[in-house]
Design a protein around this motif. Structure first.
Motif, short mmCIF file in Angstrom:
data_model
loop_
_atom_site.label_atom_id
_atom_site.label_comp_id
_atom_site.label_asym_id
_atom_site.label_seq_id
_atom_site.Cartn_x
_atom_site.Cartn_y
_atom_site.Cartn_z
N ALA A 38 0.81 -1.36 -0.04
CA ALA A 38 0.48 -0.77 -0.25
C ALA A 38 1.10 1.75 0.40
O ALA A 38 0.73 2.17 -0.79
CB ALA A 38 -0.54 0.07 1.40
N ILE A 39 1.76 1.79 0.47
CA ILE A 39 2.75 2.58 1.09
C ILE A 39 3.80 2.77 0.20
O ILE A 39 3.79 3.94 -1.31
CB ILE A 39 3.81 2.18 1.65
CG1 ILE A 39 3.25 2.14 3.33
CG2 ILE A 39 4.82 2.99 2.02
CD1 ILE A 39 4.46 1.57 4.43
N GLY A 156 -12.88 -1.47 -0.52
CA GLY A 156 -13.07 -1.65 -1.66
C GLY A 156 -12.00 -0.99 -2.63
O GLY A 156 -10.72 -1.47 -3.42
N GLU A 157 -13.24 -1.40 -4.02
CA GLU A 157 -12.35 -1.37 -5.19
C GLU A 157 -12.85 -0.04 -5.67
O GLU A 157 -12.95 0.80 -6.87
CB GLU A 157 -12.96 -2.53 -6.47
CG GLU A 157 -12.71 -3.80 -5.76
CD GLU A 157 -11.43 -4.19 -5.91
OE1 GLU A 157 -10.30 -3.56 -7.31
OE2 GLU A 157 -10.92 -4.91 -5.39
N GLU A 169 -7.19 10.70 -8.79
CA GLU A 169 -8.58 9.39 -8.59
C GLU A 169 -7.37 7.98 -8.48
O GLU A 169 -6.72 7.85 -8.79
CB GLU A 169 -9.13 9.61 -9.74
CG GLU A 169 -10.06 11.01 -10.10
CD GLU A 169 -11.30 10.43 -10.84
OE1 GLU A 169 -11.05 9.25 -12.04
OE2 GLU A 169 -12.16 11.16 -11.07
N ILE A 170 -7.69 8.34 -7.05
CA ILE A 170 -6.78 6.44 -6.97
C ILE A 170 -8.23 5.76 -6.85
O ILE A 170 -8.82 6.13 -6.19
CB ILE A 170 -6.29 6.54 -5.29
CG1 ILE A 170 -5.79 7.81 -4.87
CG2 ILE A 170 -5.97 5.53 -4.15
CD1 ILE A 170 -5.29 8.26 -3.37
N SER A 171 -7.60 4.77 -7.98
CA SER A 171 -8.85 3.13 -7.87
C SER A 171 -8.06 2.13 -6.76
O SER A 171 -6.93 2.30 -6.41
CB SER A 171 -8.36 2.71 -9.53
OG SER A 171 -8.53 3.34 -9.82
N LEU A 172 -8.63 2.73 -5.39
CA LEU A 172 -8.09 1.71 -4.20
C LEU A 172 -8.19 0.35 -4.63
O LEU A 172 -7.16 -0.21 -3.75
CB LEU A 172 -9.42 1.06 -3.31
CG LEU A 172 -9.63 3.11 -2.62
CD1 LEU A 172 -10.78 3.54 -1.77
CD2 LEU A 172 -8.11 3.70 -2.65
N GLY A 173 -8.83 -0.63 -5.42
CA GLY A 173 -8.21 -1.42 -5.44
C GLY A 173 -6.42 -1.99 -6.05
O GLY A 173 -5.64 -3.00 -5.12
N ARG A 174 -5.44 -0.53 -6.36
CA ARG A 174 -4.38 -1.28 -6.55
C ARG A 174 -3.26 -0.91 -5.24
O ARG A 174 -2.40 -1.70 -5.03
CB ARG A 174 -3.72 0.20 -7.44
CG ARG A 174 -4.19 0.18 -8.66
CD ARG A 174 -3.15 1.57 -9.35
NE ARG A 174 -1.88 1.26 -9.91
CZ ARG A 174 -1.62 2.08 -9.58
NH1 ARG A 174 -2.00 2.67 -10.92
NH2 ARG A 174 -0.15 1.80 -10.17
#
Length: 178
Positions: A38-39, A156-157, A169-174
């Motif tokens: 994640a970091i 989530g995603e 825009e951060i696609s959280l799934g990444r």
């Protein structure tokens, strides 16, 4: 112990992470893979955004940040805007970043959600993001009149945009190692 004495100790021993909390040295283990992933993704996304938009600034990870005479913390990710670049010293950061990000591990949830939340709030960190790989959630807070107010969240995603990078825009799934 004072922050000056703590910084004079030099680099941490391998596999150990030291911080100064209320004048006492606290030790924590190295990050687990979910945490580290994640970091790294956050650093990559923020750096790419800065390059794409032509913005200057510094993105750092796990760097000693002085929050007073007896507190030296190490946020997982830090961002300093170009106008505040002078706070990045040779040994440590000499003031609060524009953004501090903490990625939660099972052993540090209370610290990140309560203790560091208050420390960063009182220390003048303008933006604070808490990322939880276990629950797959990102929460963003903005300092308003000395107190944090939640300004964005997602899980989530989903996709999240949060200050100080509203255009990112951060696609959280990444962020989630699966």
């Amino acid at each position: 112990m004072t922050a000056k004495q703590f910084l004079a100790l030099g680099e941490d021993p391998p596999g150990v992470r030291l911080e100064l909390v209320d004048g006492e040295i606290e030790m924590s283990p190295s990050p687990m893979p979910r945490h580290s992933h994640a970091i790294m993704e956050l650093v990559f996304l923020i750096k790419a955004y800065l390059v794409e938009t032509g913005q200057a600034g510094i993105v750092l990870s796990d760097t000693d940040t002085v929050f007073g005479d007896h507190d030296v913390r190490r946020p997982d990710v830090l961002y300093f805007s170009e106008r505040r670049r002078g706070l990045v010293g040779v040994e440590a950061l000499k003031g609060p970043p524009d953004l501090a990000i903490e990625v939660i591990s099972p052993s540090n949830e209370r610290t990140d959600r309560e203790i560091k939340f208050k420390l960063y709030e009182q220390g003048g960190v303008a933006h604070y993001w808490i990322v939880d790989p276990m629950t797959e959630m990102l929460e963003a807070f903005r300092l308003v009149e000395g107190y944090y107010q939640k300004c964005a969240d997602g899980h989530g995603e989903g996709v999240v945009s949060a200050p100080p990078f509203e255009g990112l825009e951060i696609s959280l799934g990444r962020l989630w190692l699966k």
